[in-house]
Design a protein around this motif. Sequence first.
Motif: not given
Length: 310
Positions: A6-9, A19-22, A35-37, A112-113
């Motif tokens: 479960n990743v927060l972008v 960059k984080a989304l890529n 993913l959650t933008a 978190v990215i």
Amino acid sequence: MSAYNNVLVVLDPTVDQQKALNRAVQLARLQHCKLTAFLSVYDFSYEMTTMLSGEERESMRQAVIKDRELWISDFLAAPRAGGINIDIKVVWHNRPFEAVVLAVLEDDYDLVIKGTHDHDVLKSMIFTPTDWHILRKCPCPVLLVKDHDWPQGGNIIAAVNAGSEQAHHLSLNQRVINKARQMAAMLNAHTHLVNAYPGTPVNIAIEIPEFNPQEYSSTMKHHHIDAITNLAKQFDIDSSHCHVQEGMPEDVLPTVATELDAEMVIIGTIGRTGLSAAIIGNTAEHVIDRLDCDVLAVKPADFVCPLQKD
């Protein structure tokens, strides 16, 4: 089992290249994860409009949030078309770092990215950027993304404090190496351990005539080499992938990372806050500015988020 589920972008509204989304999309293609933008928005003028009722101000805030959601949707069109599962979360909050940490606490994200850039050294010491607040207070690992690619068969660095006998350092070493091995397995990369040890104290060499700096330096070096070798054996890491150098971590880590052309450095951060953070800073923060690759910051197992409610 996936390294992350479960990743927060965290998106940056000031740039076109996310960059984080890529990087998050690349991660999702390597392993199955949700993913959650994420974006926090705030406009002080909306709060100061006394001519409007509370409902009208809320309506204006929702209009801004809706506009940002549409903006995010444009970035997500391509990855969604490629089968990547990405949600959108936009919140109204005047402190971006706090919005991120609260989102992690509320929705139990395990990574978190966030994209990052080089911070001015002087400003980093006086004004704490959002990146630093997130590093210090976020309870889950934080991946700060730069421009270095993630090639298959590359190198992942685990920054360790192998010479310490303190329990929190020993525990953090284990967590850092485990995260490094997870990432290395995912990227088909090699795991390297890097350990910096302090040089000979100049004041002791001057004040104590019988002090032998060469003997001291040799003893320190061998102590750290033995310690990192034992650590590597625990994780079945080849001794040729152990790097021990004299110096400060913020000097040694970037040097070794450049030599190895590493795609990521995993580092433990104790999350120091308050006056000690302002005066001393955290090793992770000094290191990040000087690295050309991504940095994954890992907290100790007993870390308690300062925003966590009892």
